[in-house]
Design an enzyme around this catalytic site. Structure first.
Site, short mmCIF file in Angstrom:
data_model
loop_
_atom_site.label_atom_id
_atom_site.label_comp_id
_atom_site.label_asym_id
_atom_site.label_seq_id
_atom_site.Cartn_x
_atom_site.Cartn_y
_atom_site.Cartn_z
N ILE A 1 0.82 -1.41 0.02
CA ILE A 1 0.07 -0.04 0.10
C ILE A 1 0.88 1.33 0.10
O ILE A 1 0.59 2.39 -0.47
CB ILE A 1 -1.16 -0.10 1.07
CG1 ILE A 1 -2.12 0.86 0.97
CG2 ILE A 1 -0.25 0.50 2.36
CD1 ILE A 1 -3.04 1.04 -0.26
N LYS B 1 -5.04 1.54 8.48
CA LYS B 1 -6.10 0.57 8.93
C LYS B 1 -5.59 -0.78 8.89
O LYS B 1 -4.96 -1.21 8.05
CB LYS B 1 -7.43 0.61 8.22
CG LYS B 1 -7.40 0.94 6.64
CD LYS B 1 -6.99 -0.38 6.05
CE LYS B 1 -7.83 -1.53 6.28
NZ LYS B 1 -7.09 -2.81 5.57
N1 LIG Z 1 -2.71 -4.36 0.42
C1 LIG Z 1 -3.61 -3.46 0.35
O1 LIG Z 1 -4.19 -3.51 -0.91
C2 LIG Z 1 -3.90 -2.42 1.38
C3 LIG Z 1 -3.48 -2.70 2.53
N2 LIG Z 1 -3.66 -1.66 3.60
C4 LIG Z 1 -3.00 -1.71 4.88
O2 LIG Z 1 -1.73 -1.36 4.81
C5 LIG Z 1 -1.21 -2.25 5.84
C6 LIG Z 1 0.05 -2.91 5.15
O3 LIG Z 1 -0.52 -3.63 3.96
P1 LIG Z 1 0.26 -4.03 2.90
O4 LIG Z 1 1.25 -2.77 2.28
O5 LIG Z 1 -0.57 -4.82 2.02
O6 LIG Z 1 1.48 -5.20 3.55
P2 LIG Z 1 2.90 -5.50 3.18
O7 LIG Z 1 3.21 -6.83 3.59
O8 LIG Z 1 2.89 -5.61 1.48
O9 LIG Z 1 3.60 -4.53 3.72
C7 LIG Z 1 4.28 -4.42 4.91
C8 LIG Z 1 5.66 -3.71 4.81
O10 LIG Z 1 5.95 -3.56 6.22
C9 LIG Z 1 7.42 -3.74 6.35
N3 LIG Z 1 7.65 -4.00 7.85
C10 LIG Z 1 6.95 -5.05 8.53
N4 LIG Z 1 7.45 -4.96 9.82
C11 LIG Z 1 8.30 -3.79 9.87
C12 LIG Z 1 9.09 -2.96 10.83
N5 LIG Z 1 8.76 -3.51 12.06
N6 LIG Z 1 9.67 -1.97 10.81
C13 LIG Z 1 9.82 -1.57 9.22
N7 LIG Z 1 8.92 -2.18 8.39
C14 LIG Z 1 8.37 -3.21 8.62
C15 LIG Z 1 7.70 -5.09 5.58
O11 LIG Z 1 8.86 -5.24 5.26
C16 LIG Z 1 6.57 -4.65 4.41
O12 LIG Z 1 7.28 -3.93 3.15
C17 LIG Z 1 -2.08 -3.14 6.42
O13 LIG Z 1 -2.48 -2.57 7.77
C18 LIG Z 1 -3.11 -3.15 5.27
O14 LIG Z 1 -4.43 -3.49 5.99
C19 LIG Z 1 -4.69 -0.52 3.24
C20 LIG Z 1 -5.05 -0.55 2.04
C21 LIG Z 1 -5.09 -1.43 0.88
O1 LIG Z 2 -7.56 -1.81 2.81
C1 LIG Z 2 -7.71 -2.69 2.13
O2 LIG Z 2 -8.29 -2.36 0.83
C2 LIG Z 2 -8.22 -3.53 0.03
C3 LIG Z 2 -8.07 -3.41 -1.39
O3 LIG Z 2 -6.76 -2.74 -1.48
C4 LIG Z 2 -9.06 -2.25 -1.96
O4 LIG Z 2 -8.86 -1.05 -1.68
C5 LIG Z 2 -7.22 -4.33 0.82
O5 LIG Z 2 -7.64 -5.88 0.56
C6 LIG Z 2 -7.29 -3.94 2.17
O6 LIG Z 2 -6.20 -4.22 3.03
#
Ligand SMILES: NC(=O)C1=CN([C@@H]2O[C@H](COP(=O)(O)OP(=O)(O)OC[C@H]3O[C@@H](n4cnc5c(N)ncnc54)[C@H](O)[C@@H]3O)[C@@H](O)[C@H]2O)C=CC1
Ligand SMILES: O=C1O[C@@H]([C@H](O)CO)[C@H](O)[C@H]1O
Length: 308
Positions: free
Chosen positions: A14, A90
């Site tokens: 994200i 979130k």
């Molecule tokens: N994947 C999606 O489409 C979306 C995700 N989110 C939210 O964003 C958050 C992250 O999700 P993603 O980006 O998908 O996960 P991800 O697993 O792709 O990225 C997480 C990042 O955090 C880093 N990380 C983990 N622990 C760490 C630490 N202690 N210090 C520094 N870096 C650390 C990891 O190396 C990784 O690069 C979640 O809470 C998720 O709900 C929100 C909107 C959309």
């Molecule tokens: O926050 C989040 O949004 C979806 C997806 O990226 C649509 O926006 C994802 O599964 C969740 O972490």
């Protein structure tokens, strides 16, 4: 006016997809450092930990947190102890208690905090809220279905305790519903479908209500087809309001309505900038409380194992 110097923790999906582009597009912010355990971010100083960034990195005024929810509490506390404004993806933390503690800590300090419920900034949400303000709501149907393999490829944390499973996207629908509806919501019952090899659900059915016994149903599915279904239908005495595509599309009685042209994350960072300017905070706990309550009262049904 000097830009807000920003650090970012967790340069993952994200952060790459949304946060960094939104930061670069907003001249009120300057991304100066990243702390991450994965691939580094180009064009800024990179560090392996927040502690190293704070100790050895360039001065930052604020920090955006894009790490998984597990362990995020301690990281945000670290930033608050250093007097930084915080923007938290979130769900804000892995537990409601941690999130409540962050609200108190920000309240006690002269900093701004934002729990970034990004779906609340979708283009159709404010127009929907304005329309609903003078209407009588009779029922709400939420369908929030997507493919975890598309949106969280290889992310084992989402299936571990604190990772929320299907509530990770489902909480977005709850953040919209709690933003649109006038009264606090309560979980009456929930059915959580948990793969044999996971600690969190891949699907869930939830029945909610408000103090006036409004009927609210939600169906969440993380193993849906490639084309997402992110819709909320609100039936009122005066007509039917429908949000589709996560809140990007709004229709009233089947007629498409004009919506904002601003993207979710551009609006999130504009709001963060305003909060800092106004020495204010926006840290709503209700979406996370509804998820916690779903886990409290939810019946569990074991389903076949999930493989990424
Ligand atoms: N994947 C999606 O489409 C979306 C995700 N989110 C939210 O964003 C958050 C992250 O999700 P993603 O980006 O998908 O996960 P991800 O697993 O792709 O990225 C997480 C990042 O955090 C880093 N990380 C983990 N622990 C760490 C630490 N202690 N210090 C520094 N870096 C650390 C990891 O190396 C990784 O690069 C979640 O809470 C998720 O709900 C929100 C909107 C959309
Ligand atoms: O926050 C989040 O949004 C979806 C997806 O990226 C649509 O926006 C994802 O599964 C969740 O972490």
């Amino acid at each position: 006016m000097q830009p807000i110097r920003l650090g970012l923790v967790g340069y993952g999906k994200i952060a790459q997809d949304q946060h960094v582009p939104a930061i670069h597009a907003n001249p009120a912010f300057q991304l100066v450092a990243v702390a991450t355990q994965g691939q580094p971010c180009a064009g800024v100083e990179n560090f392996r930990s927040l502690g190293e960034l704070l100790e050895n990195g360039p001065h930052v005024d604020a920090i955006a947190f894009c790490t998984p929810p597990q362990g995020r509490f301690a990281l945000v506390q670290q930033a608050l102890a250093a007097g930084k404004h915080v923007l938290v993806e979130k769900p804000p933390c892995a537990t409601l208690g941690e999130a409540m503690a962050l609200v108190e800590q920000v309240r006690e300090q002269d900093v701004s905090g934002l729990f970034a419920w990004h779906s609340r900034y979708a283009p159709g949400i404010e127009a929907a809220r304005d329309w609903l303000a003078s209407r009588t709501v009779h029922s709400v149907q939420i369908d929030w279905k997507e493919d975890v393999r598309k949106w969280h490829p290889g992310q084992a944390w989402i299936w571990q305790p604190g990772g929320l499973g299907v509530f990770d996207p489902g909480i977005n629908a709850l953040s919209i519903a709690t933003h649109l509806l006038a009264l606090p919501l309560f979980v009456e019952s929930a059915e959580l479908r948990v793969p044999d090899n996971c600690q969190s659900p891949i699907a869930a059915s939830i029945k909610m209500a408000d103090a006036r016994h409004l009927d609210i149903r939600a169906e969440f599915d993380f193993d849906h087809g490639h084309d997402e279904l992110w819709s909320i239908e609100i039936r009122c005495a005066e007509g039917v309001l429908r949000l589709d595509n996560g809140g990007a599309l709004l229709s009233i009685d089947g007629v498409r309505q004009a919506v904002s042209e601003e993207g979710e994350y551009a609006a999130v960072y504009r709001h963060f900038q305003q909060l800092i300017n106004d020495k204010a905070s926006d840290m709503d706990l209700q979406p996370l409380r509804l998820v916690a309550d779903s886990f409290f009262v939810g019946s569990r049904t074991a389903v076949e194992p999930f493989y990424d």
